[in-house]
Design a protein around this motif. Structure first.
Motif, mmCIF file in Angstrom:
data_model
loop_
_atom_site.group_PDB
_atom_site.id
_atom_site.type_symbol
_atom_site.label_atom_id
_atom_site.label_comp_id
_atom_site.label_asym_id
_atom_site.label_seq_id
_atom_site.Cartn_x
_atom_site.Cartn_y
_atom_site.Cartn_z
ATOM 1 N N PRO A 1 0.833 -1.206 0.000
ATOM 2 C CA PRO A 1 0.000 0.000 0.000
ATOM 3 C C PRO A 1 0.864 1.252 0.000
ATOM 4 O O PRO A 1 2.050 1.204 0.341
ATOM 5 C CB PRO A 1 -0.800 -0.122 1.293
ATOM 6 N N TYR A 2 0.255 2.361 -0.380
ATOM 7 C CA TYR A 2 0.973 3.634 -0.330
ATOM 8 C C TYR A 2 1.181 3.993 1.145
ATOM 9 O O TYR A 2 0.215 4.001 1.918
ATOM 10 C CB TYR A 2 0.176 4.727 -1.050
ATOM 11 N N PRO A 3 2.408 4.280 1.566
ATOM 12 C CA PRO A 3 2.668 4.414 3.010
ATOM 13 C C PRO A 3 2.142 5.693 3.650
ATOM 14 O O PRO A 3 1.962 5.736 4.864
ATOM 15 C CB PRO A 3 4.205 4.361 3.089
ATOM 16 N N TYR A 4 1.891 6.737 2.843
ATOM 17 C CA TYR A 4 1.528 8.031 3.428
ATOM 18 C C TYR A 4 0.258 8.603 2.790
ATOM 19 O O TYR A 4 0.266 9.725 2.279
ATOM 20 C CB TYR A 4 2.674 9.029 3.232
ATOM 21 N N PRO A 5 -0.843 7.887 2.800
ATOM 22 C CA PRO A 5 -2.051 8.393 2.139
ATOM 23 C C PRO A 5 -2.590 9.648 2.820
ATOM 24 O O PRO A 5 -2.446 9.815 4.031
ATOM 25 C CB PRO A 5 -3.035 7.231 2.267
ATOM 26 N N LEU A 6 -3.198 10.497 2.033
ATOM 27 C CA LEU A 6 -3.845 11.699 2.558
ATOM 28 C C LEU A 6 -5.109 11.929 1.746
ATOM 29 O O LEU A 6 -5.037 12.121 0.527
ATOM 30 C CB LEU A 6 -2.917 12.910 2.456
ATOM 31 N N GLY A 7 -6.247 11.892 2.421
ATOM 32 C CA GLY A 7 -7.504 12.080 1.716
ATOM 33 C C GLY A 7 -7.734 11.061 0.625
ATOM 34 O O GLY A 7 -8.250 11.394 -0.450
ATOM 35 N N ASN A 8 -7.356 9.808 0.880
ATOM 36 C CA ASN A 8 -7.519 8.711 -0.083
ATOM 37 C C ASN A 8 -6.741 8.925 -1.378
ATOM 38 O O ASN A 8 -7.106 8.382 -2.425
ATOM 39 C CB ASN A 8 -9.005 8.489 -0.412
ATOM 40 N N HIS A 9 -5.677 9.691 -1.296
ATOM 41 C CA HIS A 9 -4.833 9.931 -2.463
ATOM 42 C C HIS A 9 -3.356 9.796 -2.098
ATOM 43 O O HIS A 9 -2.968 9.953 -0.932
ATOM 44 C CB HIS A 9 -5.075 11.322 -3.036
ATOM 45 N N ALA A 10 -2.578 9.504 -3.110
ATOM 46 C CA ALA A 10 -1.120 9.591 -3.014
ATOM 47 C C ALA A 10 -0.708 10.911 -3.644
ATOM 48 O O ALA A 10 -1.040 11.182 -4.806
ATOM 49 C CB ALA A 10 -0.466 8.429 -3.758
ATOM 50 N N LEU A 11 -0.044 11.748 -2.871
ATOM 51 C CA LEU A 11 0.451 13.032 -3.374
ATOM 52 C C LEU A 11 1.954 12.886 -3.565
ATOM 53 O O LEU A 11 2.709 12.779 -2.592
ATOM 54 C CB LEU A 11 0.119 14.157 -2.401
ATOM 55 N N ILE A 12 2.383 12.863 -4.805
ATOM 56 C CA ILE A 12 3.749 12.482 -5.153
ATOM 57 C C ILE A 12 4.415 13.597 -5.943
ATOM 58 O O ILE A 12 3.804 14.210 -6.829
ATOM 59 C CB ILE A 12 3.756 11.191 -5.995
ATOM 60 N N ALA A 13 5.671 13.853 -5.639
ATOM 61 C CA ALA A 13 6.506 14.723 -6.469
ATOM 62 C C ALA A 13 7.576 13.852 -7.118
ATOM 63 O O ALA A 13 8.254 13.091 -6.439
ATOM 64 C CB ALA A 13 7.158 15.821 -5.632
#
Length: 341
Positions: free
Chosen positions: A45-57
């Motif tokens: 799973p994505y380790p740092y979800p926020l608001g059911n999203h992955a915010l990636i740079a």
């Protein structure tokens, strides 16, 4: 996506770029390529979800390029297990290939993804912190605003904070090991005006500050708690929350939860957003969620915090464990009941 290219990592590599990935949702955190591949292949799973999203740079550059790297700020939906929704990732990649082919860098690439539905603009704090971190990692000079901030902290008599820019504070936060920056910050922290302390705390939460600075901030936090100073307490906690000293962070969470400030929604939201790693301890998690259940300042606060924390992989089993916990308070039991009503 083509048969040859099945992940963003492969797309970036096949285009001849060097690249790095970061989470920028909760805290700016580098994601190593092995972990990123596992995320893309939904092995983890994505380790740092926020608001059911992955915010990636994703930062990338051509091996021959001398100019600054390119950055994609991307927002991908996650499923109920916090795993990447592959269809969205594939849709983004196909749009990249259609717009740019495999020529991801150079003038021809400028502006081609401006209307892409998966590209977003982080808030001003995140942008400033990310820009400052990239300059440090690439060993580039700080922004033009850094010197003003450095001089402000070096001169304890200076009260002219109006000329301080957010980007300058971000550069300062990322350069605490330079010269006397850390000692100057320690000397001035308690007397900083809110207009400087609050945005600086927002920058420091992305920095793995030293134990010395974390201990100083914890001492200040305890003083603010005793004075029931809400803003001062939150600023201190945010500023120290990126420290690798998880024990200090946990102690600080306990200080907050055992104080009268624990009734404040802003304190609970700050702990959930910046101190979530400490909530794997069952008793601390119970105390925290019980405080959230009792809070009446914000409608739906408990539900939003529960939803946020249960999506974080390291917290999910602990948060779900509350559903089976014995001897819950009536208020917490009612709050949990509302989750299923």
């Amino acid at each position: 996506m083509t048969a040859q290219i099945s992940t963003l990592g492969e797309l970036l590599t096949s285009a001849g770029t060097q690249w790095r990935a970061y989470d920028i949702g909760r805290r700016i955190t580098k994601i190593d390529k092995k972990q990123f591949a596992q995320i893309e292949n939904t092995q983890v799973p994505y380790p740092y979800p926020l608001g059911n999203h992955a915010l990636i740079a994703i930062q990338f550059w051509d091996n021959q390029a001398t100019q600054d790297p390119y950055v994609w700020f991307l927002k991908f939906p996650l499923d109920e297990q916090s795993k990447l929704v592959i269809a969205s990732r594939d849709h983004f990649a196909s749009m990249v290939l259609e717009a740019l082919g495999t020529q991801l860098t150079g003038e021809a690439a400028q502006g081609k993804l401006d209307n892409n539905p998966y590209v977003y603009t982080p808030n001003a704090n995140k942008l400033a912190a990310f820009n400052a971190l990239m300059k440090c990692e690439l060993k580039r000079p700080a922004s033009q605003y850094y010197e003003t901030v450095e001089q402000y902290f070096a001169n304890s008599a200076c009260q002219d904070w109006q000329n301080i820019a957010l980007q300058g504070l971000a550069d300062f936060a990322m350069r605490l090991e330079h010269g006397d920056n850390q000692s100057n910050l320690i000397a001035r922290w308690s007397n900083l005006p809110e207009q400087v302390q609050s945005p600086l705390a927002a920058m420091l939460e992305h920095v793995a500050i030293s134990t010395e600075l974390a201990e100083h901030l914890q001492t200040q936090l305890c003083q603010h708690i005793s004075q029931q100073d809400l803003n001062g307490s939150i600023n201190c906690f945010r500023a120290m929350s990126g420290s690798h000293g998880l024990g200090l962070i946990a102690q600080s969470v306990d200080h907050l939860l055992n104080s009268e400030l624990a009734d404040q929604a802003d304190v609970l939201l700050t702990i959930a957003g910046r101190g979530w790693e400490t909530l794997t301890e069952p008793e601390r998690l119970y105390t925290f969620m019980d405080k959230a259940a009792h809070n009446i300042q914000i409608d739906g606060l408990f539900e939003s915090i529960f939803t946020d924390l249960v999506a974080i992989p390291i917290l999910r089993p602990h948060v779900l464990g509350l559903l089976r916990a014995q001897n819950r308070s009536d208020t917490l039991s009612r709050a949990i009941g509302r989750l299923f009503s």
